[in-house]
Scaffold this motif. Structure first.
Motif, PDB file in Angstrom:
ATOM      1  N   THR A 124       0.840  -1.197   0.000  1.00 42.35           N
ATOM      2  CA  THR A 124       0.000   0.000   0.000  1.00 42.35           C
ATOM      3  C   THR A 124       0.876   1.249   0.000  1.00 42.35           C
ATOM      4  N   LYS A 125       0.595   2.156  -0.951  1.00 41.30           N
ATOM      5  CA  LYS A 125       1.396   3.369  -1.085  1.00 41.30           C
ATOM      6  C   LYS A 125       0.803   4.551  -0.317  1.00 41.30           C
ATOM      7  N   THR A 126      -0.536   4.669  -0.330  1.00 44.53           N
ATOM      8  CA  THR A 126      -1.190   5.778   0.367  1.00 44.53           C
ATOM      9  C   THR A 126      -2.433   5.281   1.082  1.00 44.53           C
ATOM     10  N   VAL A 127      -2.805   5.984   2.146  1.00 39.71           N
ATOM     11  CA  VAL A 127      -4.048   5.718   2.872  1.00 39.71           C
ATOM     12  C   VAL A 127      -4.786   7.050   3.059  1.00 39.71           C
ATOM     13  N   SER A 128      -6.092   6.967   3.253  1.00 39.53           N
ATOM     14  CA  SER A 128      -6.916   8.169   3.373  1.00 39.53           C
ATOM     15  C   SER A 128      -7.263   8.467   4.825  1.00 39.53           C
ATOM     16  N   ILE A 129      -7.184   9.732   5.186  1.00 32.77           N
ATOM     17  CA  ILE A 129      -7.727  10.213   6.459  1.00 32.77           C
ATOM     18  C   ILE A 129      -9.086  10.830   6.146  1.00 32.77           C
ATOM     19  N   THR A 130     -10.110  10.398   6.853  1.00 37.80           N
ATOM     20  CA  THR A 130     -11.468  10.868   6.584  1.00 37.80           C
ATOM     21  C   THR A 130     -12.106  11.415   7.854  1.00 37.80           C
ATOM     22  N   SER A 131     -13.328  11.890   7.703  1.00 39.47           N
ATOM     23  CA  SER A 131     -14.071  12.415   8.848  1.00 39.47           C
ATOM     24  C   SER A 131     -14.316  11.344   9.899  1.00 39.47           C
ATOM     25  N   ALA A 132     -14.245  10.076   9.518  1.00 41.94           N
ATOM     26  CA  ALA A 132     -14.436   8.986  10.480  1.00 41.94           C
ATOM     27  C   ALA A 132     -13.297   8.922  11.490  1.00 41.94           C
ATOM     28  N   ASP A 133     -12.164   9.537  11.186  1.00 38.28           N
ATOM     29  CA  ASP A 133     -11.021   9.515  12.106  1.00 38.28           C
ATOM     30  C   ASP A 133     -11.119  10.585  13.188  1.00 38.28           C
ATOM     31  N   LEU A 134     -12.102  11.484  13.091  1.00 43.43           N
ATOM     32  CA  LEU A 134     -12.286  12.518  14.108  1.00 43.43           C
ATOM     33  C   LEU A 134     -12.947  11.916  15.348  1.00 43.43           C
ATOM     34  N   LYS A 135     -12.394  12.169  16.504  1.00 43.51           N
ATOM     35  CA  LYS A 135     -12.928  11.668  17.778  1.00 43.51           C
ATOM     36  C   LYS A 135     -13.559  12.835  18.541  1.00 43.51           C
ATOM     37  N   SER A 136     -14.859  12.729  18.829  1.00 43.18           N
ATOM     38  CA  SER A 136     -15.595  13.824  19.450  1.00 43.18           C
ATOM     39  C   SER A 136     -15.593  13.707  20.965  1.00 43.18           C
ATOM     40  N   SER A 137     -15.547  14.878  21.637  1.00 42.91           N
ATOM     41  CA  SER A 137     -15.630  14.903  23.096  1.00 42.91           C
ATOM     42  C   SER A 137     -17.074  14.754  23.575  1.00 42.91           C
ATOM     43  N   ASN A 138     -18.041  14.908  22.663  1.00 48.35           N
ATOM     44  CA  ASN A 138     -19.460  14.759  22.988  1.00 48.35           C
ATOM     45  C   ASN A 138     -20.009  13.604  22.163  1.00 48.35           C
ATOM     46  N   SER A 139     -20.526  12.586  22.835  1.00 47.85           N
ATOM     47  CA  SER A 139     -20.995  11.385  22.139  1.00 47.85           C
ATOM     48  C   SER A 139     -22.190  11.655  21.237  1.00 47.85           C
ATOM     49  N   ASN A 140     -22.896  12.768  21.459  1.00 45.15           N
ATOM     50  CA  ASN A 140     -24.075  13.086  20.652  1.00 45.15           C
ATOM     51  C   ASN A 140     -23.740  13.931  19.414  1.00 45.15           C
ATOM     52  N   VAL A 141     -22.488  14.334  19.276  1.00 43.97           N
ATOM     53  CA  VAL A 141     -22.070  15.146  18.131  1.00 43.97           C
ATOM     54  C   VAL A 141     -21.072  14.352  17.299  1.00 43.97           C
ATOM     55  N   SER A 142     -21.346  14.248  16.002  1.00 39.37           N
ATOM     56  CA  SER A 142     -20.482  13.462  15.116  1.00 39.37           C
ATOM     57  C   SER A 142     -20.529  14.051  13.715  1.00 39.37           C
ATOM     58  N   PRO A 143     -19.515  13.778  12.892  1.00 41.09           N
ATOM     59  CA  PRO A 143     -19.548  14.245  11.496  1.00 41.09           C
ATOM     60  C   PRO A 143     -20.651  13.540  10.713  1.00 41.09           C
ATOM     61  N   ALA A 144     -21.314  14.281   9.847  1.00 38.79           N
ATOM     62  CA  ALA A 144     -22.337  13.701   8.965  1.00 38.79           C
ATOM     63  C   ALA A 144     -21.625  13.209   7.707  1.00 38.79           C
ATOM     64  N   SER A 145     -20.998  12.054   7.829  1.00 31.15           N
ATOM     65  CA  SER A 145     -20.151  11.560   6.744  1.00 31.15           C
ATOM     66  C   SER A 145     -20.954  11.086   5.542  1.00 31.15           C
ATOM     67  N   PHE A 146     -22.158  10.541   5.795  1.00 31.55           N
ATOM     68  CA  PHE A 146     -22.987  10.011   4.707  1.00 31.55           C
ATOM     69  C   PHE A 146     -24.429  10.455   4.907  1.00 31.55           C
ATOM     70  N   LEU A 147     -25.146  10.600   3.787  1.00 29.79           N
ATOM     71  CA  LEU A 147     -26.540  11.026   3.851  1.00 29.79           C
ATOM     72  C   LEU A 147     -27.488   9.867   4.110  1.00 29.79           C
ATOM     73  N   SER A 148     -27.074   8.648   3.785  1.00 27.36           N
ATOM     74  CA  SER A 148     -27.955   7.499   3.961  1.00 27.36           C
ATOM     75  C   SER A 148     -27.119   6.238   4.140  1.00 27.36           C
ATOM     76  N   GLU A 149     -27.754   5.175   4.599  1.00 28.23           N
ATOM     77  CA  GLU A 149     -27.076   3.898   4.753  1.00 28.23           C
ATOM     78  C   GLU A 149     -26.662   3.335   3.396  1.00 28.23           C
ATOM     79  N   GLU A 150     -27.488   3.584   2.393  1.00 29.19           N
ATOM     80  CA  GLU A 150     -27.158   3.106   1.048  1.00 29.19           C
ATOM     81  C   GLU A 150     -25.894   3.776   0.525  1.00 29.19           C
ATOM     82  N   GLU A 151     -25.780   5.083   0.764  1.00 26.63           N
ATOM     83  CA  GLU A 151     -24.578   5.792   0.336  1.00 26.63           C
ATOM     84  C   GLU A 151     -23.355   5.286   1.078  1.00 26.63           C
ATOM     85  N   GLU A 152     -23.512   4.986   2.355  1.00 22.95           N
ATOM     86  CA  GLU A 152     -22.400   4.470   3.155  1.00 22.95           C
ATOM     87  C   GLU A 152     -21.947   3.107   2.657  1.00 22.95           C
ATOM     88  N   GLU A 153     -22.912   2.263   2.277  1.00 24.40           N
ATOM     89  CA  GLU A 153     -22.576   0.926   1.790  1.00 24.40           C
ATOM     90  C   GLU A 153     -21.848   0.981   0.450  1.00 24.40           C
TER      91      GLU A 153
END
Length: 321
Positions: A124-153
């Motif tokens: 592997t030459k490169t890897v991606s850092i994404t919004s999923a790598d952000l760790k929140s101090s508030n469990s109720n606040v998170s990045p909206a990485s995907f609009l739907s489960e279908e898009e995530e899949e």
């Protein structure tokens, strides 16, 4: 003195990220005010301060900070059991009583990733850092990485891509998010789309239409690209299509064709199409930070607050006079 109006709102369709509703018994000034509120006055969360501790990636700190700021953040409302209005839980820092920031006005995200954390594959030459790598101090606040489960899949990444790491590179930073409105900066805008269109009002001049030949009536139907008219199979007369309100556009082709069919310019039109002055269809599409129903409710609350404030100011002026 103008008559009091009591606007009504009827939901036509709703999904987790798109809302379509009809606003009626009002005028275009109120409709446009609501549209502007949806875009500019709904408070949301967005990253506003970024402290980069170590950055050996190909992007400068400023580029990374900008990308982090544009990631939509969502707040999970435990009481409503869905992603809702963050202003119920958080305050803007200027309205908070704390001095250096507290959990009520700031949410802290940390990101610490190096190449070896992502893969141990030597090919592997490169890897991606994404919004999923952000760790929140508030469990109720998170990045909206995907609009739907279908898009995530179907996505090839774990979240919104920030930067790629080559072997030996790493990134460590801390980001702080706060409440704000998009009239301050576009990163707080809760909607990707907030538009309205006018409901059409179509009037058929039946006596005049009955004097036309079948071929002329067919020409009138065919000249409308949105197919708002059709020929009745039994009577042969022109009637409105069942879903004409959803299709109708305001084209000049119908006007010119009617003029050519009239016996004299003074004759009444066969078909009149105009915009309703009291009915509007809104389309609200969320960026993923809030449910579109919550966005609309928040915009209406803000409008009500501003009107109450304006009423108080006017009352104060009258007392002074």
């Amino acid at each position: 003195m103008p008559n009091n109006r009591f606007p009504k709102l009827h939901i036509l369709s709703s999904s987790p990220h798109t809302l379509t509703f009809e606003l009626s018994e009002t005028d275009v000034s109120v409709a446009n005010t609501l549209r502007r509120m949806l875009i500019a006055d709904v408070p949301t969360l967005a990253i506003d301060l970024v402290s980069v501790h170590e950055n050996t990636t190909c992007l400068l700190d400023e580029y990374l900070s900008h990308r982090l700021g544009m990631i939509p953040l969502r707040y999970y409302d435990d009481t409503a059991n869905r992603y809702g209005d963050p202003s119920k839980e958080f305050r803007e820092p200027r309205d908070c009583t704390c001095e250096d920031g507290c959990p009520k006005c700031w949410v802290t995200f940390t990101l610490g990733v190096q190449f070896s954390d992502k893969t141990d594959n030597p090919n592997t030459k490169t890897v991606s850092i994404t919004s999923a790598d952000l760790k929140s101090s508030n469990s109720n606040v998170s990045p909206a990485s995907f609009l739907s489960e279908e898009e995530e899949e179907n996505a090839q990444e774990e979240g919104i891509s920030l930067v790629k790491l080559a072997r030996g590179q790493h990134l460590y930073l801390e980001a702080r998010a706060r409440l704000g409105c998009s009239k301050e900066h576009a990163k707080w805008c809760p909607v990707a789309v907030a538009t309205y269109r006018f409901i059409p009002e179509i009037t058929l001049n039946t006596p005049a239409l009955s004097k036309l030949t079948l071929k002329q009536r067919e020409e009138l139907v065919e000249c409308c690209p949105d197919q708002i008219l059709k020929i009745d199979d039994v009577t042969g007369q022109i009637i409105l299509a069942e879903d004409y309100e959803d299709k109708a556009t305001f084209t000049e082709d119908l006007h010119y064709l009617q003029e050519s069919m009239k016996g004299s310019p003074e004759d009444d039109n066969f078909i009149t199409v105009k915009q309703s002055e009291s009915r509007f269809v809104f389309t609200v599409e969320s960026t993923g930070c809030m449910h579109p129903v919550e966005i609309t409710r928040s915009a209406m609350r803000r409008m009500e607050e501003k009107l109450i404030m304006l009423k108080g100011e006017c009352a104060g002026i009258n007392e002074g006079v």
